[in-house]
Design an enzyme around this catalytic site. Structure first.
Site, short mmCIF file in Angstrom:
data_model
loop_
_atom_site.label_atom_id
_atom_site.label_comp_id
_atom_site.label_asym_id
_atom_site.label_seq_id
_atom_site.Cartn_x
_atom_site.Cartn_y
_atom_site.Cartn_z
N CYS A 43 40.74 39.64 43.37
CA CYS A 43 41.38 39.87 42.07
C CYS A 43 42.06 38.60 41.57
O CYS A 43 41.98 38.28 40.40
CB CYS A 43 42.48 40.94 42.19
SG CYS A 43 42.15 42.26 43.30
N ASP A 44 42.73 37.89 42.46
CA ASP A 44 43.64 36.82 42.00
C ASP A 44 43.16 35.41 42.32
O ASP A 44 43.73 34.44 41.79
CB ASP A 44 45.03 37.04 42.63
CG ASP A 44 45.60 38.39 42.24
OD1 ASP A 44 45.24 38.89 41.16
OD2 ASP A 44 46.39 38.95 43.02
N CYS A 68 45.09 40.47 47.28
CA CYS A 68 43.69 40.64 46.93
C CYS A 68 43.10 39.33 46.39
O CYS A 68 43.34 38.98 45.23
CB CYS A 68 43.55 41.75 45.90
SG CYS A 68 41.88 41.88 45.27
#
Ligand code: NAP
Length: 333
Positions: free
Chosen positions: A157-158, A154
């Protein structure tokens, strides 16, 4: 209810006595992506006693997306998590109960159906399966070991953790292209490693990625292994053209190779196809009468937030219609 389906509770009087039956719902929706929430809006607005069990990632896949530009009604786009929070509030507005928990077991062998989480078992007169899909894994050496230490599924997200790094993205679909483009905000360079020499992703995302000077494509290549120490340091890649192997120094590897349906709880309960997707018999009806499905759990073709929401709406209407056709339903109203 068909002749072949057996009643868990034979006594209709018992069915009527809603107060005496703990945790019984007209419909239990499993999953909280656009399909589940859209279904929840419709069933609760139709005054069906609705329980929605969100799963481990309330809001589903869109919680890990950045801007959603193609959901109708938002001309300037909307962030995935905001869209999902809005949907959740809309479900709550009509009186549905939402529980942030994971369904660990279902029993569709008798009616009412049983839906269990780690702490509770609920009874459902009808069920709507909206459990969606999860990112597919490469299944290579080092993937599990470096999960959370350089391997990610993701970018939204990261991505910010990879400032100034050389990053690799695996895949040739919309997700890979979108994530690679997003990652150029943080990384020094982004390489898209794709097993073929043409992309599956949409033209608009292809153009964005191809025009981006920070992105390079490694066509006809696969990743074979991931190495590092405390965190990922390099990956082994192989050319599918000539079999040549090389080591690529990277600080991050984003895997964007599609999804698998979240149907493990439905094994032996619902008919699934050879890839594990729920098989629909008639519109949103599954192989078990009274159990319906919507969204990515059955749809491997469109996989869009708007189509999932549409399927959720259709399934909710089908639930309402099905309940209305049951003799026992009329008697307990
Ligand atoms: P996808 O379209 O299924 O693409 C998966 C990609 O990964 C393909 O290029 C595939 O290669 C490759 N792949 C699959 N297994 C692999 C493996 N084991 N090793 C190496 N490569 C592998 O999945 P997606 O990109 O996640 O998109 C899913 C759906 O969501 C699509 O319908 C897409 O349009 C939609 N989506 C839309 C947007 C948007 O509109 N903004 C954004 C993201 C996703 P092959 O091409 O060789 O099969």
């Amino acid at each position: 209810m068909s002749e072949t389906q057996k009643f868990r509770v034979h006594d209709l009087e018992n069915k009527k006595n809603d107060n005496g039956i703990k945790n019984r719902y007209d419909v239990i929706i499993i999953g909280s992506g656009p399909a589940g929430y859209a279904a929840g809006i419709y069933t609760s607005r139709a005054k069906l006693k609705t329980l929605l069990i969100t799963g481990t990632l309330p809001g589903g896949q869109l919680m890990t997306t950045s801007e959603v530009e193609n959901y109708p009604g938002f001309p300037n786009g909307i962030f995935g998590p905001e869209l999902m929070m809005n949907m959740r509030q809309q479900v709550e507005r009509f009186g549905a109960t939402i529980i942030d928990d994971e369904v660990t077991r279902v029993d569709f062998k008798a009616h009412p159906f049983l839906i269990s989480t780690n702490s509770e078992t609920y009874e459902a007169l009808s069920v709507l399966a909206c459990t969606g899909a999860s990112p597919r894994k490469l299944g290579i050496q080092g993937e599990q070991e470096f999960g959370g230490r350089g391997v990610s599924y993701c970018a939204t997200c990261d991505g910010p953790f990879f400032k100034g790094e050389d990053i690799a993205v695996v895949g040739g679909g919309d997700t890979a292209l979108e994530e690679a483009t997003f990652l150029t905000k943080f990384g020094r360079s982004v390489k898209i490693i794709h097993r073929r020499n043409s992309l599956r992703g949409s033209k608009i995302l292809q153009e964005k990625a191809l025009e981006n000077s920070k992105i390079r494509f490694l066509w006809d290549h696969v990743v074979e292994g991931i190495n590092g120490n405390k965190k990922i340091e390099n990956i082994q890649i192989k050319s599918l053209k000539d079999g040549k192997k090389q080591t690529l120094s990277v600080g991050g590897l984003f895997v964007a190779i599609g999804h698998e349906p979240n149907t493990s709880i439905f094994k032996d309960q619902l008919e699934l196809d050879d890839k594990g997707y729920v098989v629909l018999k008639d519109r949103t009806k599954t192989s078990v009468e009274g159990v319906f499905a919507a969204g990515d759990v059955h749809d491997f073709r469109y996989r869009q937030a708007v189509t999932a929401a549409g399927f959720g709406c259709m399934a909710a209407l089908d639930v309402e219609k099905w309940l209305g056709e049951q003799k026992w339903w009329k008697e307990i109203q």
